[in-house]
Design a protein around this motif. Structure first.
Motif, mmCIF file in Angstrom:
data_model
loop_
_atom_site.group_PDB
_atom_site.id
_atom_site.type_symbol
_atom_site.label_atom_id
_atom_site.label_comp_id
_atom_site.label_asym_id
_atom_site.label_seq_id
_atom_site.Cartn_x
_atom_site.Cartn_y
_atom_site.Cartn_z
ATOM 1 N N HIS A 85 6.238 0.050 9.001
ATOM 2 C CA HIS A 85 4.994 0.748 9.020
ATOM 3 C C HIS A 85 5.049 1.867 8.377
ATOM 4 O O HIS A 85 3.959 1.964 7.461
ATOM 5 C CB HIS A 85 5.275 1.321 10.574
ATOM 6 N N ARG A 86 5.818 2.543 7.834
ATOM 7 C CA ARG A 86 5.653 4.003 6.989
ATOM 8 C C ARG A 86 5.297 3.525 5.754
ATOM 9 O O ARG A 86 4.808 3.923 4.953
ATOM 10 C CB ARG A 86 6.813 4.701 7.039
ATOM 11 N N LEU A 87 6.256 2.411 5.093
ATOM 12 C CA LEU A 87 5.894 1.881 3.726
ATOM 13 C C LEU A 87 4.337 1.236 3.615
ATOM 14 O O LEU A 87 3.636 1.326 2.699
ATOM 15 C CB LEU A 87 6.944 0.718 3.567
ATOM 16 N N ASN A 88 4.027 0.562 4.556
ATOM 17 C CA ASN A 88 2.663 -0.138 4.692
ATOM 18 C C ASN A 88 1.695 0.873 4.776
ATOM 19 O O ASN A 88 0.540 0.825 4.248
ATOM 20 C CB ASN A 88 2.396 -1.023 6.072
ATOM 21 N N GLN A 93 -2.602 4.251 1.813
ATOM 22 C CA GLN A 93 -2.796 5.337 1.084
ATOM 23 C C GLN A 93 -3.220 5.381 -0.204
ATOM 24 O O GLN A 93 -4.316 5.714 -0.654
ATOM 25 C CB GLN A 93 -2.063 6.479 1.672
ATOM 26 N N VAL A 94 -2.297 5.000 -0.814
ATOM 27 C CA VAL A 94 -2.179 4.927 -2.375
ATOM 28 C C VAL A 94 -3.082 4.116 -2.998
ATOM 29 O O VAL A 94 -4.168 4.074 -3.938
ATOM 30 C CB VAL A 94 -0.885 4.579 -2.904
ATOM 31 N N LEU A 95 -3.371 2.837 -2.079
ATOM 32 C CA LEU A 95 -4.350 1.849 -2.660
ATOM 33 C C LEU A 95 -5.755 2.329 -2.331
ATOM 34 O O LEU A 95 -6.759 1.451 -2.627
ATOM 35 C CB LEU A 95 -4.023 0.214 -2.186
ATOM 36 N N GLY A 96 -5.930 3.215 -1.297
ATOM 37 C CA GLY A 96 -7.093 3.508 -0.841
ATOM 38 C C GLY A 96 -7.794 2.241 0.278
ATOM 39 O O GLY A 96 -8.990 1.866 0.278
ATOM 40 N N ILE A 97 -6.847 1.212 0.840
ATOM 41 C CA ILE A 97 -7.369 0.317 1.634
ATOM 42 C C ILE A 97 -7.287 0.536 3.087
ATOM 43 O O ILE A 97 -6.189 0.849 3.572
ATOM 44 C CB ILE A 97 -6.664 -1.070 1.350
#
Length: 122
Positions: A85-88, A93-97
């Protein structure tokens, strides 16, 4: 998508998900094997009352083993899910999705019955 960290996290998410499914299947199979063995040895309906059937069930070594590992497997699944869940969340966040967009994509894939191999399932 050319960010190696994001690609690595996505791969890790799928690996973790696969490991969770394997652990879940393993405990399910142990549970079903123990119950089948119990049922074939002396079906619960053959006992004079439910209490005696239950006592016979929990006194079996295979059932005790399942009960002893169940808690460990559940904790393992909870922890690995937390990591995934944290990785997702970091990937989103990084991809802005936003999650809603991912849900829409998931729904489309499910509606169209596609799998990752590119083959259409029936």
């Amino acid at each position: 998508m050319d960010d190696e960290k994001v690609i690595g996290r996505i791969g890790n998410c799928y690996s973790i998900l696969h490991a969770c499914y394997e652990q879940y299947d393993k405990i399910q199979n142990l549970r079903m094997d123990a119950f089948r063995a119990y049922w074939h040895q002396y079906p619960p309906t053959d006992y004079p009352n439910p209490k005696e059937a239950f006592l016979a069930l929990i006194q079996r070594n295979d059932v005790r083993y399942v009960l002893s590992v169940h808690n460990t497997v559940v904790r393992l699944l909870e922890r690995t899910y937390g990591i995934m869940h944290r990785l997702n969340e970091r990937n989103k966040q990084v991809l802005g999705i936003p999650q809603e967009e991912l849900d829409e994509i998931g729904n489309l894939l499910e509606q169209n019955s596609y799998d990752l191999s590119g083959k259409e399932s029936k």
